[in-house]
Design an enzyme around this catalytic site. Structure first.
Site, PDB file in Angstrom:
ATOM      1  N   LYS A  94       0.827  -1.217   0.000  1.00  0.00           N
ATOM      2  CA  LYS A  94       0.000   0.000   0.000  1.00  0.00           C
ATOM      3  C   LYS A  94       0.853   1.254   0.000  1.00  0.00           C
ATOM      4  O   LYS A  94       0.467   2.266  -0.578  1.00  0.00           O
ATOM      5  CB  LYS A  94      -0.967   0.001   1.200  1.00  0.00           C
ATOM      6  CG  LYS A  94      -2.111  -0.968   1.021  1.00  0.00           C
ATOM      7  CD  LYS A  94      -3.304  -0.638   1.899  1.00  0.00           C
ATOM      8  CE  LYS A  94      -4.448  -1.605   1.636  1.00  0.00           C
ATOM      9  NZ  LYS A  94      -5.566  -1.468   2.546  1.00  0.00           N
ATOM     10  N   LYS A 125      -4.290 -10.058  -6.523  1.00  0.00           N
ATOM     11  CA  LYS A 125      -5.578 -10.453  -5.936  1.00  0.00           C
ATOM     12  C   LYS A 125      -6.674  -9.505  -6.428  1.00  0.00           C
ATOM     13  O   LYS A 125      -6.391  -8.358  -6.791  1.00  0.00           O
ATOM     14  CB  LYS A 125      -5.504 -10.462  -4.403  1.00  0.00           C
ATOM     15  CG  LYS A 125      -5.527  -9.116  -3.756  1.00  0.00           C
ATOM     16  CD  LYS A 125      -5.871  -9.193  -2.266  1.00  0.00           C
ATOM     17  CE  LYS A 125      -5.935  -7.768  -1.723  1.00  0.00           C
ATOM     18  NZ  LYS A 125      -6.434  -7.598  -0.420  1.00  0.00           N
ATOM     19  N   LYS A 146     -11.072  -4.371  -4.332  1.00  0.00           N
ATOM     20  CA  LYS A 146     -12.069  -3.329  -4.589  1.00  0.00           C
ATOM     21  C   LYS A 146     -11.403  -1.989  -4.870  1.00  0.00           C
ATOM     22  O   LYS A 146     -12.034  -1.064  -5.357  1.00  0.00           O
ATOM     23  CB  LYS A 146     -13.043  -3.236  -3.414  1.00  0.00           C
ATOM     24  CG  LYS A 146     -12.391  -3.069  -2.063  1.00  0.00           C
ATOM     25  CD  LYS A 146     -13.401  -3.330  -0.936  1.00  0.00           C
ATOM     26  CE  LYS A 146     -12.700  -3.353   0.395  1.00  0.00           C
ATOM     27  NZ  LYS A 146     -13.011  -4.425   1.280  1.00  0.00           N
TER      28      LYS A 146
HETATM   29  P1  TYM Z   1     -10.677  -6.267   3.662  1.00  0.00           P
HETATM   30  O1  TYM Z   1     -11.738  -5.256   3.915  1.00  0.00           O
HETATM   31  O2  TYM Z   1      -9.594  -5.923   2.706  1.00  0.00           O
HETATM   32  O3  TYM Z   1     -11.342  -7.599   3.165  1.00  0.00           O
HETATM   33  C1  TYM Z   1     -12.400  -8.224   3.860  1.00  0.00           C
HETATM   34  C2  TYM Z   1     -12.224  -9.730   3.805  1.00  0.00           C
HETATM   35  O4  TYM Z   1     -12.200 -10.170   2.445  1.00  0.00           O
HETATM   36  C3  TYM Z   1     -11.034 -10.964   2.216  1.00  0.00           C
HETATM   37  N1  TYM Z   1     -10.586 -10.742   0.838  1.00  0.00           N
HETATM   38  C4  TYM Z   1     -10.382 -11.710  -0.057  1.00  0.00           C
HETATM   39  N2  TYM Z   1     -10.509 -13.039   0.016  1.00  0.00           N
HETATM   40  C5  TYM Z   1     -10.234 -13.755  -1.094  1.00  0.00           C
HETATM   41  N3  TYM Z   1      -9.839 -13.205  -2.272  1.00  0.00           N
HETATM   42  C6  TYM Z   1      -9.695 -11.866  -2.392  1.00  0.00           C
HETATM   43  N4  TYM Z   1      -9.322 -11.324  -3.541  1.00  0.00           N
HETATM   44  C7  TYM Z   1      -9.967 -11.054  -1.248  1.00  0.00           C
HETATM   45  N5  TYM Z   1      -9.928  -9.715  -1.021  1.00  0.00           N
HETATM   46  C8  TYM Z   1     -10.307  -9.546   0.266  1.00  0.00           C
HETATM   47  C9  TYM Z   1     -10.015 -10.467   3.238  1.00  0.00           C
HETATM   48  O5  TYM Z   1      -9.029 -11.446   3.488  1.00  0.00           O
HETATM   49  C10 TYM Z   1     -10.890 -10.178   4.434  1.00  0.00           C
HETATM   50  O6  TYM Z   1     -11.101 -11.334   5.191  1.00  0.00           O
HETATM   51  N6  TYM Z   1      -7.715  -5.893   7.686  1.00  0.00           N
HETATM   52  C11 TYM Z   1      -8.974  -6.436   7.178  1.00  0.00           C
HETATM   53  C12 TYM Z   1     -10.174  -5.938   7.960  1.00  0.00           C
HETATM   54  C13 TYM Z   1     -10.071  -6.135   9.438  1.00  0.00           C
HETATM   55  C14 TYM Z   1     -10.171  -7.386  10.114  1.00  0.00           C
HETATM   56  C15 TYM Z   1     -10.074  -7.034  11.511  1.00  0.00           C
HETATM   57  C16 TYM Z   1     -10.322  -8.707   9.702  1.00  0.00           C
HETATM   58  C17 TYM Z   1      -9.928  -5.149  10.351  1.00  0.00           C
HETATM   59  N7  TYM Z   1      -9.942  -5.691  11.614  1.00  0.00           N
HETATM   60  C18 TYM Z   1     -10.143  -8.058  12.474  1.00  0.00           C
HETATM   61  C19 TYM Z   1     -10.376  -9.711  10.677  1.00  0.00           C
HETATM   62  C20 TYM Z   1     -10.289  -9.378  12.050  1.00  0.00           C
HETATM   63  C21 TYM Z   1      -9.146  -6.012   5.724  1.00  0.00           C
HETATM   64  O7  TYM Z   1      -8.587  -5.040   5.296  1.00  0.00           O
HETATM   65  O8  TYM Z   1     -10.053  -6.746   5.044  1.00  0.00           O
END
Ligand code: TYM
Length: 335
Positions: free
Chosen positions: A119, A201, A204
């Protein structure tokens, strides 16, 4: 559900950022499992708005994305009455525990996080301190609730590992308090790739809308995006390291239908890429149709949404406050 029945269950927790449209990567990698886990676990799910601002978000847009992400969680089948579903910034203990944990986390550990490296390379004009210490806030999210299992996609594995390390270190230094969480990463769907560049990957925040499929994309758009998906010059539907585009589509088909990769290969034996891509588009659109219908209803009633996220924040605060105060006491603060 009564307190005793709930506390006998193990706890699953996960958050999602409201930093753009929710994609089928988010859905297949994480959200689908959030829904399934509700029958077995006491679940805590949240919209991670504090995390979203590590990358600049236009305020008006952020506000509407927080609403729509919360509504989408309900639309996919998360039950805010039986479980706890809230907006992260409504519970101030997250930032409070994050500070305590920051003082027990090393600069070197944070520097190794691949997401920080990615990032900061993508936004060289805004390499802010929050982006750097983001995994500590994520550790606080998890550890505040004594979570047993954290359903996430593969890209969050490293953050989960650091959360485990931080919990262990805190417990060693101050005495047993924080539950060391286990990640739950699904066998299929854990890493859905971009439809335009399968070496990346699906994200969004990708500027090319053909690279992702949003959960709320209309049916014809979904089908069109799959038809445009990048593949190779071969025409055989087979899983292989040198066929990343087609392998990604097999992975998606398999995550949606529950069929193994072998079964998918058999089903599409002798079928050309064009027809296979259309078939993937169809099953994805069918999977999302009921979610989209339900979302359209839910998002109309802002008052009902507000009542639910306020109630969610109250439930979450009751649990989070306890852990936060216990942690403060262990550290030596006067309460
Ligand atoms: P975020 O918002 O980027 O994504 C949410 C969830 O979607 C999964 N994900 C994917 N899985 C498979 N293929 C993909 N291309 C893909 N893109 C996203 C992510 O692995 C995630 O599970 N840091 C986290 C949010 C967070 C969180 C937490 C998660 C904040 N606090 C505590 C678990 C526990 C994040 O940015 O997810």
């Amino acid at each position: 559900m009564c307190e005793t029945a709930q506390s006998a269950k193990k706890r699953a927790l996960s958050f999602i950022q409201p930093s753009g449209l929710i994609t089928i990567g988010n859905y297949l990698g994480a959200l689908k499992n959030w829904v399934e886990m509700q029958s077995e676990f006491d679940c805590i799910y949240a919209v991670a708005d504090l995390h979203a601002i590590t990358v600049y978000q236009e305020p008006q847009k952020l506000r509407s994305q927080i609403y729509s992400t919360y509504a989408l969680l309900l639309a996919i089948g998360i039950d805010p009455e039986k479980h706890t579903v809230f907006i992260q910034s409504h519970v101030p203990y997250h930032t409070q525990l994050a500070w305590l944990l920051s003082c027990n986390t090393q600069f070197g550990e944070m520097s190794r996080m691949t997401q920080f490296k990615d990032k900061s390379a993508k936004h060289p004009e805004n390499v802010n301190v929050g982006l750097f210490s983001y995994p500590v806030l994520m550790a606080a999210d998890i550890l505040l609730y004594n979570s047993d299992l954290v359903p996430v996609g593969a890209d969050q594995k490293q953050h989960l590992e650091i959360a485990r390390d931080i919990a262990g270190r805190f417990n060693n230094r101050y005495g047993e308090l924080l539950t060391v969480p286990e990640p739950y990463i699904p066998e299929t769907g854990a890493s859905i790739k971009s439809l335009q560049d399968p070496s990346k990957k699906m994200s969004k925040s990708d500027d090319n809308p053909n690279s992702w499929v949003a959960v709320l994309d209309p049916r014809d758009v979904i089908i069109k995006k799959f038809k445009r998906a990048v593949t190779d010059s071969d025409s055989c539907v087979r899983l292989s390291d040198d066929k990343p585009g087609i392998s990604n589509l097999i992975g998606i088909y398999s995550a949606v239908t529950g069929k193994s990769a072998g079964e998918v290969e058999k089903e599409f034996e002798g079928v050309g890429y064009g027809d296979f891509k259309a078939a993937v588009g169809e099953v994805v659109a069918d999977m999302l149709a009921p979610v989209q219908k339900s979302y359209a209803e839910i998002i109309k009633d802002k008052a009902a949404l507000e009542a639910l996220y306020r109630q969610g924040a109250e439930k979450a605060s009751r649990i989070a406050a306890k852990t936060c105060y216990k942690a403060m006491k262990k550290v030596g603060f006067v309460l």
